[in-house]
Scaffold this motif. Structure first.
Motif, PDB file in Angstrom:
ATOM      1  N   SER A   1       0.886  -0.970   0.425  1.00  0.00           N
ATOM      2  CA  SER A   1       0.004  -0.051   0.349  1.00  0.00           C
ATOM      3  C   SER A   1       1.182   1.476   0.045  1.00  0.00           C
ATOM      4  O   SER A   1       0.764   2.534  -0.834  1.00  0.00           O
ATOM      5  N   ALA A   2       2.342   1.264   0.774  1.00  0.00           N
ATOM      6  CA  ALA A   2       2.688   1.946   1.036  1.00  0.00           C
ATOM      7  C   ALA A   2       4.369   2.498  -0.392  1.00  0.00           C
ATOM      8  O   ALA A   2       4.512   2.988  -0.402  1.00  0.00           O
ATOM      9  N   GLY A   3       3.684   1.129  -1.413  1.00  0.00           N
ATOM     10  CA  GLY A   3       4.899   1.212  -1.842  1.00  0.00           C
ATOM     11  C   GLY A   3       6.781   0.705  -2.024  1.00  0.00           C
ATOM     12  O   GLY A   3       7.565   1.185  -3.046  1.00  0.00           O
ATOM     13  N   LEU A   4       6.704   0.317  -1.093  1.00  0.00           N
ATOM     14  CA  LEU A   4       8.015  -0.114  -0.477  1.00  0.00           C
ATOM     15  C   LEU A   4       7.791  -1.339  -0.915  1.00  0.00           C
ATOM     16  O   LEU A   4       7.199  -1.851  -1.238  1.00  0.00           O
ATOM     17  N   VAL A   5       9.137  -1.709  -1.066  1.00  0.00           N
ATOM     18  CA  VAL A   5       9.740  -3.017  -1.177  1.00  0.00           C
ATOM     19  C   VAL A   5      10.203  -3.826   0.265  1.00  0.00           C
ATOM     20  O   VAL A   5      11.112  -3.865   1.036  1.00  0.00           O
ATOM     21  N   ALA A   6       9.509  -5.165   0.641  1.00  0.00           N
ATOM     22  CA  ALA A   6       9.545  -6.088   1.486  1.00  0.00           C
ATOM     23  C   ALA A   6      11.193  -6.754   1.219  1.00  0.00           C
ATOM     24  O   ALA A   6      12.177  -6.405   0.040  1.00  0.00           O
ATOM     25  N   SER A   7      11.684  -7.410   2.077  1.00  0.00           N
ATOM     26  CA  SER A   7      13.035  -8.575   2.294  1.00  0.00           C
ATOM     27  C   SER A   7      12.501  -9.930   1.697  1.00  0.00           C
ATOM     28  O   SER A   7      11.770  -9.702   1.354  1.00  0.00           O
TER      29      SER A   7
ATOM     30  N   ALA B   1      15.782  -1.983  -6.296  1.00  0.00           N
ATOM     31  CA  ALA B   1      14.250  -1.764  -5.862  1.00  0.00           C
ATOM     32  C   ALA B   1      14.842   0.252  -6.254  1.00  0.00           C
ATOM     33  O   ALA B   1      13.315   0.638  -6.574  1.00  0.00           O
ATOM     34  N   PHE B   2      15.868   0.644  -6.869  1.00  0.00           N
ATOM     35  CA  PHE B   2      16.358   2.178  -7.053  1.00  0.00           C
ATOM     36  C   PHE B   2      15.433   1.814  -8.686  1.00  0.00           C
ATOM     37  O   PHE B   2      15.173   2.998  -8.197  1.00  0.00           O
ATOM     38  N   ALA B   3      15.470   0.873  -9.201  1.00  0.00           N
ATOM     39  CA  ALA B   3      15.017   0.798 -10.511  1.00  0.00           C
ATOM     40  C   ALA B   3      13.435   0.774 -10.641  1.00  0.00           C
ATOM     41  O   ALA B   3      12.801   1.442 -11.465  1.00  0.00           O
ATOM     42  N   VAL B   4      12.699   0.759  -9.501  1.00  0.00           N
ATOM     43  CA  VAL B   4      11.458   1.556  -8.898  1.00  0.00           C
ATOM     44  C   VAL B   4      10.489   1.647  -8.453  1.00  0.00           C
ATOM     45  O   VAL B   4       9.532   2.239  -8.052  1.00  0.00           O
ATOM     46  N   ALA B   5      11.672   2.282  -7.414  1.00  0.00           N
ATOM     47  CA  ALA B   5      10.908   3.541  -6.136  1.00  0.00           C
ATOM     48  C   ALA B   5      11.939   4.554  -6.589  1.00  0.00           C
ATOM     49  O   ALA B   5      12.698   4.728  -6.556  1.00  0.00           O
ATOM     50  N   SER B   6      11.669   5.636  -5.805  1.00  0.00           N
ATOM     51  CA  SER B   6      12.296   7.070  -5.326  1.00  0.00           C
ATOM     52  C   SER B   6      13.360   6.444  -4.091  1.00  0.00           C
ATOM     53  O   SER B   6      13.715   5.572  -3.203  1.00  0.00           O
ATOM     54  N   PRO B   7      14.388   7.014  -5.014  1.00  0.00           N
ATOM     55  CA  PRO B   7      14.779   7.037  -3.010  1.00  0.00           C
ATOM     56  C   PRO B   7      14.788   6.503  -1.487  1.00  0.00           C
ATOM     57  O   PRO B   7      15.471   6.468  -0.605  1.00  0.00           O
ATOM     58  N   PHE B   8      13.900   7.840  -1.326  1.00  0.00           N
ATOM     59  CA  PHE B   8      13.202   7.945   0.269  1.00  0.00           C
ATOM     60  C   PHE B   8      12.251   6.888  -0.056  1.00  0.00           C
ATOM     61  O   PHE B   8      12.904   6.206   1.712  1.00  0.00           O
ATOM     62  N   ILE B   9      11.468   6.181  -0.521  1.00  0.00           N
ATOM     63  CA  ILE B   9      11.564   4.564  -0.840  1.00  0.00           C
ATOM     64  C   ILE B   9      12.018   3.467  -0.683  1.00  0.00           C
ATOM     65  O   ILE B   9      11.430   2.918   0.224  1.00  0.00           O
ATOM     66  N   VAL B  10      12.906   3.419  -1.011  1.00  0.00           N
ATOM     67  CA  VAL B  10      14.360   2.823  -1.036  1.00  0.00           C
ATOM     68  C   VAL B  10      14.324   2.753   0.642  1.00  0.00           C
ATOM     69  O   VAL B  10      15.168   1.798   0.928  1.00  0.00           O
ATOM     70  N   LEU B  11      14.880   4.120   0.698  1.00  0.00           N
ATOM     71  CA  LEU B  11      15.683   3.727   2.189  1.00  0.00           C
ATOM     72  C   LEU B  11      14.400   3.106   3.540  1.00  0.00           C
ATOM     73  O   LEU B  11      14.974   3.352   4.623  1.00  0.00           O
ATOM     74  N   CYS B  12      12.847   3.739   3.225  1.00  0.00           N
ATOM     75  CA  CYS B  12      12.413   3.512   4.385  1.00  0.00           C
ATOM     76  C   CYS B  12      11.991   2.327   4.086  1.00  0.00           C
ATOM     77  O   CYS B  12      11.722   1.706   4.989  1.00  0.00           O
ATOM     78  N   SER B  13      12.262   1.753   2.852  1.00  0.00           N
ATOM     79  CA  SER B  13      12.041   0.446   3.018  1.00  0.00           C
ATOM     80  C   SER B  13      13.679  -0.761   3.834  1.00  0.00           C
ATOM     81  O   SER B  13      13.342  -1.358   3.740  1.00  0.00           O
ATOM     82  N   VAL B  14      14.742  -0.046   3.532  1.00  0.00           N
ATOM     83  CA  VAL B  14      15.893  -0.456   4.587  1.00  0.00           C
ATOM     84  C   VAL B  14      15.874  -0.015   6.146  1.00  0.00           C
ATOM     85  O   VAL B  14      16.327  -1.640   6.613  1.00  0.00           O
TER      86      VAL B  14
END
Length: 211
Positions: free
Chosen positions: A43-49, A176-189
């Protein structure tokens, strides 16, 4: 009757072994908790582990069902599971992956989220996934993929499962940088760190030996 109660009831004379009924409820509950975490991430567009992260990346790239990708990506790991961890672990993991995929796909039809903050969601989802995986590990199951490898390495060499998964997750999140913004990737991290630290602290074979 007494034997059936010991075998299928909520109690067991062998304290270190789960009954089939205990395994069933543990796997179902853990899969539901993990599915809620994955649904929040989606829902948040995040990438899981783990392999879920690979499935999310493919889902965002193609629009094809996350549940389908999640099931397919896990297939090669079942061979390792069958050879190294046994048939019971493999069957329970297969069931857990199937349940988690189905519940994740179904949840949006039952739960609607109007507003969501990515960083808070990543932390909450990481904790939910941590609880889900912890429950599955304690019933000798996993959510497939690198979770199978992590359990094997912890059993075989004593390597912490959470740290093994964290190393793999960082590699996935770079993609994940290929499909999401840096902020979203950092949140996923952040979510991946929360999840794997939770497992590192709580999943120790010397503290919980039930099977």
């Amino acid at each position: 009757m007494g034997e059936e109660k010991r075998r299928f009831g909520f109690w067991n004379t062998a304290a270190t072994r789960h009954t089939p009924l205990e395994d069933a409820q543990g796997i179902f509950a853990s899969s539901m908790i993990a599915a809620l975490g994955l649904s929040l991430m989606g829902s948040a567009g995040l990438v899981a582990s783990g392999t879920a992260g690979i499935a999310f990346v493919l889902h965002y790239l193609t629009g094809v069902s996350f549940g389908l990708f999640y099931t397919v990506v896990n297939l090669p790991f079942y061979l390792l599971s069958l050879r190294r961890l046994g048939r019971a672990f493999t069957v329970k993991t297969f069931i857990a992956v199937g349940l988690t995929s189905l519940i994740t796909e179904a949840l949006p039809h039952f739960i609607a989220i109007d507003a969501i903050r990515p960083l808070w969601t990543a932390v909450l989802a990481g904790i939910l996934l941590g609880f889900g995986l912890l429950g599955l590990y304690r019933h000798r199951a996993s959510l497939g993929g690198v979770g199978i490898l992590a359990v094997y390495l912890q059993d075989r060499f004593g390597w912490r499962a959470g740290l093994v998964q964290l190393a793999f997750d960082l590699v996935v999140l770079v993609g994940a940088f290929a499909v999401a913004s840096p902020f979203i990737v950092l949140c996923s991290v952040a979510g991946a760190v929360v999840l794997n630290l939770f497992l590192t602290i709580n999943h120790r074979s010397d503290r919980y030996i039930a099977m």
